[in-house]
Design a protein around this motif. Structure first.
Motif, mmCIF file in Angstrom:
data_model
loop_
_atom_site.group_PDB
_atom_site.id
_atom_site.type_symbol
_atom_site.label_atom_id
_atom_site.label_comp_id
_atom_site.label_asym_id
_atom_site.label_seq_id
_atom_site.Cartn_x
_atom_site.Cartn_y
_atom_site.Cartn_z
ATOM 1 N N GLY A 117 18.602 11.799 77.029
ATOM 2 C CA GLY A 117 17.086 12.268 77.622
ATOM 3 C C GLY A 117 16.092 11.127 77.108
ATOM 4 O O GLY A 117 15.227 10.798 78.050
ATOM 5 N N TRP A 118 16.101 10.858 76.044
ATOM 6 C CA TRP A 118 15.066 9.972 75.559
ATOM 7 C C TRP A 118 15.374 8.593 75.764
ATOM 8 O O TRP A 118 14.650 7.712 76.173
ATOM 9 N N TYR A 119 16.884 8.142 75.943
ATOM 10 C CA TYR A 119 16.781 6.767 76.288
ATOM 11 C C TYR A 119 16.410 6.395 77.868
ATOM 12 O O TYR A 119 16.095 5.628 78.330
ATOM 13 N N LEU A 120 16.801 7.499 78.772
ATOM 14 C CA LEU A 120 16.555 7.376 80.090
ATOM 15 C C LEU A 120 14.791 7.476 80.209
ATOM 16 O O LEU A 120 14.323 6.886 81.185
ATOM 17 N N GLU A 121 14.169 8.029 79.386
ATOM 18 C CA GLU A 121 12.768 8.099 79.639
ATOM 19 C C GLU A 121 12.227 6.849 78.997
ATOM 20 O O GLU A 121 11.405 6.123 79.874
ATOM 21 N N VAL A 122 12.829 6.019 78.248
ATOM 22 C CA VAL A 122 12.271 4.784 77.688
ATOM 23 C C VAL A 122 12.755 3.690 78.933
ATOM 24 O O VAL A 122 11.772 3.086 79.309
ATOM 25 N N ALA A 123 13.792 3.992 79.573
ATOM 26 C CA ALA A 123 14.178 3.130 80.642
ATOM 27 C C ALA A 123 13.224 3.150 81.804
ATOM 28 O O ALA A 123 12.899 2.354 82.492
ATOM 29 N N GLN A 124 12.612 4.417 82.078
ATOM 30 C CA GLN A 124 11.774 4.616 83.158
ATOM 31 C C GLN A 124 10.521 4.087 82.779
ATOM 32 O O GLN A 124 9.989 3.449 83.882
ATOM 33 N N LEU A 125 10.040 4.053 81.490
ATOM 34 C CA LEU A 125 8.799 3.561 81.129
ATOM 35 C C LEU A 125 9.050 2.015 81.175
ATOM 36 O O LEU A 125 8.045 1.399 81.901
ATOM 37 N N ARG A 126 10.138 1.308 80.935
ATOM 38 C CA ARG A 126 10.390 -0.030 81.159
ATOM 39 C C ARG A 126 10.089 -0.364 82.617
ATOM 40 O O ARG A 126 9.648 -1.602 83.044
ATOM 41 N N GLU A 127 10.744 0.300 83.463
ATOM 42 C CA GLU A 127 10.703 0.098 85.117
ATOM 43 C C GLU A 127 9.318 0.030 85.555
ATOM 44 O O GLU A 127 9.082 -0.644 86.407
ATOM 45 N N PRO A 145 24.994 6.190 79.850
ATOM 46 C CA PRO A 145 24.417 6.762 78.590
ATOM 47 C C PRO A 145 25.030 8.239 78.670
ATOM 48 O O PRO A 145 24.892 8.926 77.443
ATOM 49 N N TYR A 146 25.510 9.064 79.764
ATOM 50 C CA TYR A 146 25.531 10.397 79.647
ATOM 51 C C TYR A 146 27.139 10.498 79.518
ATOM 52 O O TYR A 146 27.830 11.501 79.496
ATOM 53 N N LEU A 147 27.901 9.125 79.398
ATOM 54 C CA LEU A 147 29.322 9.502 79.431
ATOM 55 C C LEU A 147 30.026 10.012 78.204
ATOM 56 O O LEU A 147 30.808 10.679 77.821
ATOM 57 N N PRO A 148 29.205 9.722 76.756
ATOM 58 C CA PRO A 148 29.695 10.403 75.590
ATOM 59 C C PRO A 148 29.540 11.764 75.424
ATOM 60 O O PRO A 148 30.242 12.462 75.201
ATOM 61 N N PHE A 149 28.315 12.425 76.369
ATOM 62 C CA PHE A 149 28.146 13.935 76.511
ATOM 63 C C PHE A 149 29.312 14.507 77.325
ATOM 64 O O PHE A 149 29.517 15.629 76.954
ATOM 65 N N GLY A 197 19.673 14.089 87.205
ATOM 66 C CA GLY A 197 19.017 13.760 88.448
ATOM 67 C C GLY A 197 17.500 13.621 88.549
ATOM 68 O O GLY A 197 16.753 12.959 89.403
ATOM 69 N N LYS A 198 16.699 14.767 87.513
ATOM 70 C CA LYS A 198 15.262 14.338 87.510
ATOM 71 C C LYS A 198 15.065 13.124 86.902
ATOM 72 O O LYS A 198 13.672 12.687 87.246
ATOM 73 N N ARG A 199 15.835 12.467 86.103
ATOM 74 C CA ARG A 199 15.532 11.238 85.735
ATOM 75 C C ARG A 199 15.790 9.776 86.334
ATOM 76 O O ARG A 199 15.213 9.009 86.665
ATOM 77 N N GLN A 200 17.017 9.896 87.117
ATOM 78 C CA GLN A 200 17.661 9.098 87.998
ATOM 79 C C GLN A 200 18.047 9.122 89.251
ATOM 80 O O GLN A 200 18.310 8.173 89.793
ATOM 81 N N GLY A 201 17.810 10.108 89.737
ATOM 82 C CA GLY A 201 18.128 10.532 91.045
ATOM 83 C C GLY A 201 19.621 10.849 91.239
ATOM 84 O O GLY A 201 20.004 11.117 90.187
#
Length: 262
Positions: A117-127, A145-149, A197-201
């Motif tokens: 979740g943190w990684y994707l939030e950072v990616a959204q900020l960069r976008e 990033p969700y693959l290890p989970f 979905g909330k972070r990346q669609g």
């Protein structure tokens, strides 16, 4: 006292109080006694406090984050080992290490979920800052990033639960045959899909990854008659992903509407 420190202390106290309540009520039931073991209750209190500490945000640097996580896990593992010994859940040191390995698996599962979740939030900020390119085909990079989970949830966790069943010597694999596929797997898949979905669609590769990662477990733990278990992770993952994407789209429209107001 800073607000962050005050909030952290409140979470520790609440976790400790909940652990104390669990220890007083649950421990006598487990050990078939009218009195609670002091060390077992102490372990429950410590585990509750560690659960409260687990809600703290990520550190500012990778080194600090690693040190905090290692220290938190060591303390959690110590309290958990004390609880295992006091409740006679293990006959020897190998049994304690077995339970500790399951704790590590659960810890990694939660840690990876938060990190993702943190990684994707950072990616959204960069976008938003124009530093990140557009989505990749089928959003494979956004899903990665969700693959290890997914590997922990669909592969490592059922293997760990089957190990518990074998160690307990049960005849009916209730954990892997009932509780996990009918409760844990679909609920966790739905929640993770919702987060993505909330972070990346909509990310169509995510439910496929859930299906593929659980497929070997069908033949390792069951047989081909349990193939429908794969759909019990893929379909909730897809549903959660779509619901999260709809929530994301609705939030974007509301934000755009506010910006258009004079």
């Amino acid at each position: 006292m800073k607000q962050e420190t005050r909030g952290l202390l409140v979470r520790i106290l609440l976790g400790s109080a909940l652990g104390l309540l669990v220890g007083i009520i649950w421990i006598p039931y487990v050990i078939h006694s009218r009195e609670s073991s002091f060390l077992a209750v102490l372990a429950c209190v410590g585990l509750g406090a560690m659960a409260g500490l687990a809600t703290q945000p990520f550190a500012d640097s990778g080194r600090t984050l690693l040190l905090h996580s290692m220290g938190h896990f060591v303390c959690t593992a110590a309290f958990f080992a004390l609880l295992v010994v006091e409740l006679n859940m293990a006959k020897d040191i190998r049994g304690v290490l077995f339970w500790e390995s399951l704790l590590l698996l659960l810890y990694l599962l939660i840690w990876l979920g938060r990190w993702t979740g943190w990684y994707l939030e950072v990616a959204q900020l960069r976008e938003l800052l124009g530093l990140d390119p557009g989505p990749t085909p089928l959003k494979w990079r956004e899903t990665l990033p969700y693959l290890p989970f997914v590997l922990l949830l669909c592969t490592a966790l059922p293997l760990g639960l089957r190990g518990i069943e074998r160690a307990a010597g049960v005849d009916l694999p209730a954990l892997t045959g009932l509780v996990y596929p009918y409760l844990i797997l679909p609920v966790a898949s739905l929640c993770v899909g919702l987060s993505l979905g909330k972070r990346q669609g909509v990310c169509p590769l995510f439910p496929i990854a859930c299906f593929v990662c659980y497929l070997p477990m069908v033949y390792l733990l069951f047989n081909e008659s349990a193939l429908f278990h794969c759909f019990m992770t893929a379909i909730p993952a897809l549903a959660g992903n779509i619901l999260g994407a709809l929530w994301r789209e609705n939030r974007t429209k509301r934000n755009n509407g506010k910006e258009d107001l004079p």
